[in-house]
Design an enzyme around this catalytic site. Structure first.
Site, mmCIF file in Angstrom:
data_model
loop_
_atom_site.group_PDB
_atom_site.id
_atom_site.type_symbol
_atom_site.label_atom_id
_atom_site.label_comp_id
_atom_site.label_asym_id
_atom_site.label_seq_id
_atom_site.Cartn_x
_atom_site.Cartn_y
_atom_site.Cartn_z
ATOM 1 N N TYR A 119 35.416 44.213 25.445
ATOM 2 C CA TYR A 119 35.904 43.471 24.152
ATOM 3 C C TYR A 119 35.239 43.952 22.797
ATOM 4 O O TYR A 119 34.294 44.789 22.938
ATOM 5 C CB TYR A 119 35.701 41.895 24.609
ATOM 6 N N GLU A 120 35.961 43.438 21.807
ATOM 7 C CA GLU A 120 35.589 43.799 20.467
ATOM 8 C C GLU A 120 35.681 45.396 20.156
ATOM 9 O O GLU A 120 34.877 45.950 19.516
ATOM 10 C CB GLU A 120 34.043 43.565 20.201
ATOM 11 N N GLY A 121 36.619 45.838 20.910
ATOM 12 C CA GLY A 121 36.933 47.230 20.500
ATOM 13 C C GLY A 121 36.677 48.066 21.892
ATOM 14 O O GLY A 121 35.333 48.295 22.103
ATOM 15 N N ARG A 154 30.448 43.800 17.075
ATOM 16 C CA ARG A 154 30.118 44.958 17.714
ATOM 17 C C ARG A 154 28.801 45.046 18.057
ATOM 18 O O ARG A 154 28.297 45.626 19.227
ATOM 19 C CB ARG A 154 30.897 46.021 17.245
ATOM 20 N N GLN A 200 35.697 52.787 20.341
ATOM 21 C CA GLN A 200 34.546 53.137 19.449
ATOM 22 C C GLN A 200 34.182 54.563 19.466
ATOM 23 O O GLN A 200 33.812 55.048 18.268
ATOM 24 C CB GLN A 200 33.330 52.475 20.288
#
Length: 597
Positions: free
Chosen positions: A440-442, A296, A447
């Site tokens: 991506y990555e949340g 992230r 977030q």
């Protein structure tokens, strides 16, 4: 053809003058990072990115990756040589422990390098970037045997790594995952299932790929409490560390994507693939979050990298493109028209991007320093403060820097007019490549919810109170400094907006959770605005001190102060709008029935 120049001078100024990098020499790895070493590392990293990786960026976009009938994948022309140059230069293990072949230097330097790589060639940079995340997870949760088996080869770049979370039916809600792991009776497991959107899932850059895979052990509890993490190599590794037979994992397809074409985003099929448990059974998310948090932060840096390279090319075009005359009279009377950089609206656009880039870079370096303190300091209080910082600001760095990074890439494209829409000019690639970083990555909405729902109230709000106190302390400490009042005054006002928003959430989110959900994105951006306003305060203070001492080039120092002044006058006031949206609550957001959308 677009170009890229790593912002070496800006980075060295932040490290040396704003954050006092040399003050951390008591931490492991920092003693070796002398000013001369730091400058040499950053200069060499910049050279690699400018001369080797950047020229391959358009090649990767136009060629993409190719999956062959046997399931193997080849990367675009030149990517293998570019990757070998990166790995051969020791960049993979820049901050990894020396016992596994790394250089043991501060993680902060690796974060700097991540920005350079992301600006030069984001798609190629993802291959080593994911490997570094996988190494972090193994270093934290792997057994000693796993560390000795995998880390040295990954550090040298002979092997690469991935993370396998998402499945066709579940992305954010990992509790729904179906990939199963059945014990083989010898300490290993047979994994069966399908994972999608797996970046760098298969390629021809390394001799082995070490997949970290989330799966559910047969009979484990439902939901997230029954998820375990496994290490699954593409090729099985023998007792002597040599690569052996092919494992039961393969690339079933390459996703057809909007951008990052040079990175192989794969559908991965696990057909009884042999894997080994990493950490404790049913505690896989805990282990994977080490990698996800690394990722992230790295993705936030990608947003900055794309904003920077798009800005650089927009400036070059604006200086050269002749259109119209300045509102205050011709600036290039010998030419048919003035360059568009004379126009106030063009300047407004470029200054918005520039003021973000400089503050975002400072925010990244500040946060990376906290990561070093959290992992290397022997002082429990310092470690706790650093961990609080990381927990609170990781979603802000990821969400705000990628949202703004994409918006800045679009605005930079706008500077080119119609040429910006033509592929040959390269600006559309920056827009397309930057877009994935918000997802991506949340995804960024997640977030924001993580910030408001988990990070803000954690430990009684300790991290948030520390952040608010630090920013307020800076403003009060410098309140009488005439050269800084233009920064501390607006920052204090926006800090008040953040304090009001925080109090509003405390009073209205518990009784009505939709209020938190409706406010989350605005709150994340409000906090990002204040954090970057604080960074500009510190940048301005260091710049003013250099001016007073007669160091540096006066024109450049003045330009930096003018950029910061633009931020506090033209960007930071957005905090008032964000507060108004937050305070409006969720009624209008939730009023329309789903069937009427």
């Amino acid at each position: 053809m677009p170009s890229y120049k790593a912002p070496v001078e800006d980075v060295l100024f932040l490290l040396n003058d704003v954050f006092g990098f040399a003050r951390y020499s008591n931490l492991p790895g920092f003693a070796d990072a002398t000013p001369d070493v730091v400058e040499a590392v950053i200069a060499e990293g910049a050279k690699l990115c400018e001369e080797v990786l950047a020229p391959l960026n358009r090649v990767g976009d136009t060629e993409g990756c190719t999956r062959h009938p046997d399931g193997s994948v080849t990367t675009p022309k030149g990517f293998k040589a570019g990757y070998d140059a990166y790995a051969g230069g020791g960049w993979m293990g820049l901050s990894m422990p020396a016992e596994y072949g790394g250089q043991g230097l501060p993680h902060t330097l690796n974060s700097v390098m991540q920005e350079f790589v992301s600006g030069a060639n984001i798609a190629l940079g993802m291959y080593p970037g994911l490997t570094q995340g996988a190494m972090a997870a193994l270093l934290e949760h792997g057994s000693e045997e796993q560390k000795q088996t995998y880390l040295p080869k990954m550090v040298e770049g002979t092997w690469t790594g991935t993370m396998n979370l998402t499945e066709p039916h579940c992305g954010t809600d990992l509790g729904l995952l179906k990939t199963k792991a059945v014990p083989n009776g010898d300490g290993s497991y047979a994994l069966t299932g399908t994972k999608i959107f797996i970046s760098a899932g298969d390629h021809d850059l390394s001799e082995n790929i070490i997949h970290l895979v989330l799966a559910r052990i047969e009979g484990a509890p439902a939901g997230t409490k029954g998820i375990s993490l496994f290490v699954v190599p593409k090729f099985l590794v023998g007792p002597d560390g040599t690569v052996g037979a092919r494992n039961g994992v393969s690339c079933g397809a390459i996703e057809h994507k909007m951008g990052i074409h040079g990175n192989a985003t794969c559908v991965m099929n696990y057909d009884g693939a042999t894997g080994w448990l990493v950490g404790e059974a049913n505690r896989g998310l805990n282990a994977m979050f080490v990698m996800m948090n690394e990722a992230r932060l790295a993705v936030g840096i990608q947003g900055l990298g794309q904003s920077e390279v798009a800005y650089q090319n927009a400036v070059a075009y604006a200086r050269d493109r002749l259109q119209g005359r300045s509102l205050t009279g011709a600036k290039a009377p010998e030419k048919a028209a003035d360059p568009i950089i004379v126009h106030p609206d063009v300047r407004r656009t470029l200054m918005t991007i520039r003021s973000f880039n400089e503050a975002a870079r400072a925010l990244v370096i500040w946060t990376a320093l906290q990561a070093d303190i959290a992992h290397r300091s022997e002082d429990p209080a310092a470690r706790q403060a650093a961990e609080d910082h990381m927990g609170l600001l990781t979603p802000v760095v990821k969400g705000v820097l990628t949202d703004r990074g994409f918006a800045n890439a679009v605005d930079a494209q706008q500077m080119f007019g119609g040429h910006g829409y033509i592929e040959e000019w390269g600006m559309s690639q920056f827009v397309r490549d930057a877009r994935i970083a918000q997802i991506y990555e949340g995804a960024n909405g997640i977030q924001a919810m993580d910030l408001v729902g988990r990070k803000l109230p954690r430990d009684g709000g300790r991290a948030m109170m520390r952040f608010l106190a630090e920013v307020e302390g800076f403003c009060k400490e410098n309140a009488e400094d005439e050269s800084l009042k233009v920064f501390t005054g607006p920052l204090m006002k926006s800090l008040g907006h953040l304090q009001q928003a925080t109090m509003w959430l405390m009073q209205n989110a518990m009784a009505k959770p939709d209020n938190a959900g409706a406010a989350a994105t605005d709150y994340m951006h409000l906090m990002g605005l204040v954090a970057m306003g604080y960074m500009w305060g510190r940048i301005a203070k260091a710049t003013a001190e250099k001016k007073t001492s007669g160091e540096g080039i006066a024109e450049r120092l003045d330009a930096r102060l003018a950029t910061g002044r633009f931020y506090v006058e033209r960007v930071l006031p957005e905090t008032g709008t964000r507060l108004a949206r937050i305070s409006a609550g969720s009624d209008a957001v939730m009023a329309v029935p789903a069937e009427l959308f």
